[in-house]
Write a protein that holds these residues in place. Sequence first.
Motif: not given
Length: 315
Positions: A41-68
């Motif tokens: 189940l924690p493997l789903a958290g790897n999605v933040i590798a493709f985002k500019d993850y901000l903890p106070f915003v959350g995974v869903a609302d953090s902007p996508w950055v692709g392969w950056r």
Amino acid sequence: MTTASLERRRRPTIGQRLRHNWPLTVFLVPGTVLLLLFHYLPLAGNVIAFKDYLPFVGVADSPWVGWRNFQILFNGDEAFLRALGNTLLITVVQTVVVFPAPIVLALLLNSLLSERIKRVVQTVLYLPHFLSWVIVVAIFQQFLGGSGMINTWLRSHGADPVQIIGNADSFVALITSQVIWKDTGWATILFLAVLATIPTELYESASVDGASRFRQTWHVTLPGMRPIIILLLILKLGDSLTVGFEQILLQQPSVGLQASEVLDTYVYNNGVIGGNWGVSAAVGLTKGLVSVGLVLAANKLAHIFGEDGVYRRGA
């Protein structure tokens, strides 16, 4: 109808096997649930590798950055390349030095004639495995530190102290010796179990043919241990980029990042401490994919040499 088709028709389905072995299935459920909850189940958290993850915003609302985040790593990030180099160096050293150590120790223990002495030695060698890395590092500091027992004895006899703890040049040798001391005894359990399954008739036949102890070990013992050695080597390769997070993190302040930063501590220092969650997740994801590739490649190589490896051919 071919023989293979008949065998497939006779082979019970997964559902039939589960119903037939329902007591084992019941025992399997708790471990499976824990595995799913804390590993898959924690493997789903790897999605933040493709985002500019901000903890106070959350995974869903953090902007996508692709392969950056991956581009930042492979475009020459100095800290990442240093961590990668240190990881590969420690991996090579520990594969060459640490992996054969329990095999050699198991052969030595197996050569003991007295079972009582063997059990006592095994018990003593198993004990360090149950110590935490905090205790192990503290013990080594008490012996090898600047004010440790060895340097105190050297000063009392007019000799110059030896700087081992905190010395970047000896850091790889230090952590390798710590791993050997802590885990070699415990790792002999599997090898001793395999040695116990080798028929004594093979040794008797080799002895009748005039084989020395070395020849018996080379032609009887090691071939009997080969399947488990190959299996553990494959698993070791899959875990090769993980080189002791807690052990190294505890000793980083005295050595410095230049010599001690590895991929796992890079993820911690840059993600948890530095807040670069996306880049750190990209490192972790890349490391995981490389580890899976190493396992598959090593398993394929095992099949070429006639061994089953982690899973059998055709499974």
